[in-house]
Each structure stands twice: as C-alpha cells, then as structure tokens.
Design a protein around this motif. Structure first.
Motif, PDB file in Angstrom:
ATOM      1  N   GLU A 371     -38.845 126.822 -35.798  1.00  0.00           N
ATOM      2  CA  GLU A 371     -40.134 126.682 -36.485  1.00  0.00           C
ATOM      3  C   GLU A 371     -40.754 125.332 -36.198  1.00  0.00           C
ATOM      4  OE1 GLU A 371     -40.261 127.576 -40.618  1.00  0.00           O
ATOM      5  OE2 GLU A 371     -39.211 129.488 -40.423  1.00  0.00           O
ATOM      6  N   GLU A 372     -39.916 124.299 -36.113  1.00  0.00           N
ATOM      7  CA  GLU A 372     -40.414 122.952 -35.837  1.00  0.00           C
ATOM      8  C   GLU A 372     -41.013 122.877 -34.443  1.00  0.00           C
ATOM      9  OE1 GLU A 372     -37.445 123.682 -37.076  1.00  0.00           O
ATOM     10  OE2 GLU A 372     -37.779 123.014 -39.147  1.00  0.00           O
ATOM     11  N   GLU A 373     -40.356 123.510 -33.469  1.00  0.00           N
ATOM     12  CA  GLU A 373     -40.864 123.496 -32.095  1.00  0.00           C
ATOM     13  C   GLU A 373     -42.174 124.269 -31.991  1.00  0.00           C
ATOM     14  OE1 GLU A 373     -36.899 123.223 -29.289  1.00  0.00           O
ATOM     15  OE2 GLU A 373     -37.265 125.103 -30.392  1.00  0.00           O
ATOM     16  N   LEU A 374     -42.258 125.395 -32.670  1.00  0.00           N
ATOM     17  CA  LEU A 374     -43.489 126.178 -32.653  1.00  0.00           C
ATOM     18  C   LEU A 374     -44.632 125.415 -33.311  1.00  0.00           C
ATOM     19  CD1 LEU A 374     -42.020 129.685 -33.561  1.00  0.00           C
ATOM     20  CD2 LEU A 374     -42.877 128.964 -31.323  1.00  0.00           C
ATOM     21  N   LYS A 375     -44.319 124.736 -34.394  1.00  0.00           N
ATOM     22  CA  LYS A 375     -45.338 123.930 -35.076  1.00  0.00           C
ATOM     23  C   LYS A 375     -45.825 122.805 -34.177  1.00  0.00           C
ATOM     24  CE  LYS A 375     -46.104 121.174 -39.268  1.00  0.00           C
ATOM     25  NZ  LYS A 375     -45.493 120.656 -40.527  1.00  0.00           N
ATOM     26  N   ALA A 376     -44.902 122.155 -33.482  1.00  0.00           N
ATOM     27  CA  ALA A 376     -45.271 121.066 -32.572  1.00  0.00           C
ATOM     28  C   ALA A 376     -46.140 121.571 -31.423  1.00  0.00           C
ATOM     29  CB  ALA A 376     -44.014 120.390 -32.032  1.00  0.00           C
ATOM     30  N   ALA A 377     -45.935 122.829 -31.029  1.00  0.00           N
ATOM     31  CA  ALA A 377     -46.731 123.412 -29.949  1.00  0.00           C
ATOM     32  C   ALA A 377     -48.134 123.799 -30.405  1.00  0.00           C
ATOM     33  CB  ALA A 377     -46.019 124.637 -29.387  1.00  0.00           C
ATOM     34  N   GLY A 378     -48.346 123.849 -31.726  1.00  0.00           N
ATOM     35  CA  GLY A 378     -49.667 124.169 -32.255  1.00  0.00           C
ATOM     36  C   GLY A 378     -49.801 125.530 -32.880  1.00  0.00           C
ATOM     37  N   LEU A 379     -48.684 126.235 -33.084  1.00  0.00           N
ATOM     38  CA  LEU A 379     -48.752 127.561 -33.700  1.00  0.00           C
ATOM     39  C   LEU A 379     -48.731 127.462 -35.219  1.00  0.00           C
ATOM     40  CD1 LEU A 379     -48.185 128.410 -30.774  1.00  0.00           C
ATOM     41  CD2 LEU A 379     -46.786 130.273 -31.678  1.00  0.00           C
TER      42      LEU A 379
END
Length: 417
Positions: A371-379
């Motif tokens: 979830e953290e990686e997806l958030k960092a990507a802008g999702l």
C-alpha cells in the motif's frame, strides 16, 4: 415460454445470456465454486445461471439471495447499532469463499423508487460499515485476484423509467432488446462476438500503454475542462482482465471502457456530469465537480446534493479519483441514445471518472506492491469506487507527452487511433 419479465425473450436466448456470464464473464473453471448475488425478483435468471454453471463443471453454486423490500425495511427500522455495523458472520463467509477461490456473479436490476422513503444518511452509514468490514474482499476484487462479473436483467419499473412513453409491456420488450444488444448477446455466437470485441480493446490498450502520456486533457461544450495527470508506468485496462492465475475474465457485461488510474494529486479543473448518477438507490443529477491538486474542492447537484455530499465524504480517499476511462460514442449502447438510469450501462456510453479507490492493476507490477508503494506512485485508496459519466458527443481528449507534445486521442466523442 417463461412468463413475467421473461416473456419477451426466448428460453434459448436467455440461456445464451447466462452462458455469456459463465463462459466469458467469470470464465468459470471446472471444479470451481460460484457465488451468485441476486435479488429474489431475479430468481429465474439466477437459477438458470446456476444450471449453466453446473453444466460447465462447477463444484458448487451458492445463491446469495437478497430482497430489496426487506432491505428497505432494514434501512427504515433497524437500530443504529446495526446500521453502523456489519456482523462478523457476513464478513466470515466472504473470507471463506475467497480462500476457496470462488468466482462471483452479481445480477442487478434497477428500481429507483424503492428507497425514496429512506434517509440517504442511513444508507451511506451502512455502506461505509459494510465496505470497512469487507475491505479485504473488495481489495481482492479491485486487484483482480478473484474473478467476478456484473450483468443486468430488466423489470417493469426500470423499463417504464427508461421508456415512459411506452406501455409497460412495450417498455420491457424495448429494454430487453437494448440490454442484449449492448451486451453483444443478441448474435448467433456471443462468445465469439466478445472475443472480437476484446481484440479491439487489446489494440488500443497497446498504443496507450506504449505512449505513457503524462496527462489527458478533456474538454467539451458542457463546461468540462479537466486535466488528468497520470502516474509513471501506468497501465490501461479494458475488455478482459487477467486474474492471479492468468485466467482472463470480463468483470462488466456490457463493457466499452479503456481505463487507467489518475495520479491522486494531479487532477485539476471542472467536470460536468452528463448523465444521472445512481448511488445507494438515489439519483444525483445536473451536477459538477471542481478539482484542485487531485482533491474535490467544490461540488454541486441540482438533484441529490446531500447524496453527493455523503458519497464524497465517505472517507479521505473519496475526495480523490481512482479511475479515468475513455469510451467511444460509437458503441452499441451509445448509439442507442438512451438514458438507462443505471451506472453500469450509462458509464459504458461515454467517458467517465471513478471517485475513490484505484486498482493496483493500473500500474506496472502494482499487484505485487505494498500500500505504501502504491501510495508513493500516486494511486488513491478509498472504501469505494463510484463511476461518474461526463462524456458528450463533442468530447475532445488530448494526450500530453513529456515535453508538452499533444496527441489527439478522441474527437467528437470517438477514438482517433
């Protein structure tokens, strides 16, 4: 001949529609379980799908019956403690079904007046409680870890809403014809028709995914002027999608959209809705949304303002977008030039956005990211995803590349590639 709402469709045609749901929709595999969500008014079609599923080799088919009149009484009379909470056993059964690798079919049929006496605030609270409790299940749905499909059958109430100038029998017959045409279930071989339909999706997705536009710019004469920034390494989805085991399926029947995830913080401008939004049994109409740095900062609806407010304020993520979809106005549904008063059909007639959660499948290797990686990507993340139609016959869409190069993607509501 099957009577009631099915008297205008032959048993053979109805079975072909059921086969489409099983063979293309969820692409049911031998020895797989199937869960069918259906209101009791659609029992005939639900049982037919059950029969086709067993003929296909299903190990078990469970029909999860609902009753909209009982649901109405629940919303009107249940204690707040039950409105604000989904019981543990209801969540437990979804976990058991998911763990067993079940597929899901949802049969819908619109009735816009059934909840008109119910407080929209109570509906909103229960939906939020349900989505919170079933968060793990919906995450699997959005990431395509499990296969699912939603499709519709008409009823007299819905048909006369769509065709108010016809008798109820004529209206029902007309709506059946449009549903079968729009779902490409009216030909001699609907499975082959869907395979052909999917090839067009694959061609356009390839072009869009290779282009990697920084943003899409939407404009039309209704007042929409919306710049939608896209995350790096975004992916477009459309037509069939692939589950975790590499099995293709079609979540929506019908489907005409090619969609990706916007960058959460890079949506700016104004969006003017062009078709009513049906949410929680209520109608939102004649509305607009204003975005700044991704967030909905202002909104208005001539009808359903409170419902729109409850939707947007579900959680923090429901103030942002999770989907942007391109849809041609040349599709069978769009060419019908009909207001369906149903989001599944109306969203497949024109471009739309999705308020709320983004699918991890809309970014390269997103399924395997935290979830953290997806958030960092802008999702974006949210408990919900609600689609809002804003396309028109004069919709113009331009893809903007790194460095500012502009590429026409849609003109007068139709694809240019």
């Amino acid at each position: 001949m099957i009577k009631g709402i099915y008297e205008f469709i032959s048993e053979a045609q109805l079975k072909k529609y059921a086969e489409l749901a099983i063979l293309a929709g969820v692409n049911l595999q031998k020895n797989q379980s199937l869960i069918i969500h259906s209101d009791i008014q659609n029992a005939t079609f639900a049982r037919l799908i059950q029969t086709v599923a067993y003929e296909t080799g299903a190990s078990n088919v469970f029909i999860d019956w609902t009753d909209e009149q009982s649901t109405k009484d629940f919303y009107l009379n249940a204690a707040d403690s039950f409105i604000n909470h989904l019981t543990d056993w209801q969540a437990a059964r979804f976990k058991e079904w998911d763990d067993a690798g079940a597929a899901y079919i949802h049969i819908i049929s619109e009735n816009l007046d059934v909840f008109k006496e119910v407080s929209t605030e109570r509906i909103s609270r229960f939906q939020k409680a349900s989505r919170t409790k079933l968060k793990a299940h919906y995450a699997k749905i959005r990431s395509h870890e499990i296969r699912w499909c939603i499709l519709a059958v008409p009823n007299f109430t819905w048909a006369t809403k769509v065709f108010p100038h016809l008798t109820k029998e004529e209206a029902l017959h007309s709506l059946w014809k449009l549903i079968l045409k729009g779902t490409r279930a009216d030909g001699k071989n609907s499975i082959k028709d869907w395979e052909s339909h999917n090839r067009a999706f694959e061609s356009r997705k390839k072009i869009l995914n290779e282009s990697q536009f920084e943003a899409l710019h939407f404009t039309n004469s209704r007042g929409t002027d919306l710049l939608v920034g896209l995350p790096k390494n975004h992916l477009y989805i459309g037509g069939s999608v692939i589950d975790k085991n590499g099995i293709p399926f079609f979540p929506n029947i019908p489907t005409e959209e090619i969609f990706t995830a916007p960058h959460k913080n890079k949506v700016n401008g104004k969006l003017v809705g062009t078709k009513p939004l049906i949410y929680g049994g209520s109608v939102i109409d004649e509305f607009y949304l204003i975005f700044k740095d991704g967030r909905i900062t202002d909104y208005y609806a001539a009808k359903g303002q409170e419902v729109l407010q409850n939707l947007i304020e579900t959680d923090e993520g429901s103030h942002y977008l999770g989907e942007i979809a391109l849809v041609s106005n040349k599709s069978p549904l769009a060419q019908a030039d009909t207001l369906f008063y149903n989001t599944l059909f109306d969203e497949n007639t024109a471009c739309h956005i999705g308020i709320g959660n983004a699918s991890p499948s809309n970014i390269q290797n997103g399924i395997d990211q935290s979830e953290e990686e997806l958030k960092a990507a802008g999702l974006n993340t949210s408990l919900l995803l609600v689609n809002v139609t804003f396309g028109t016959e004069d919709m113009k869409v331009v893809g903007i590349k790194e460095g500012g190069t502009e590429v026409p993607l849609m003109k007068d509501g139709d694809f240019q590639f």
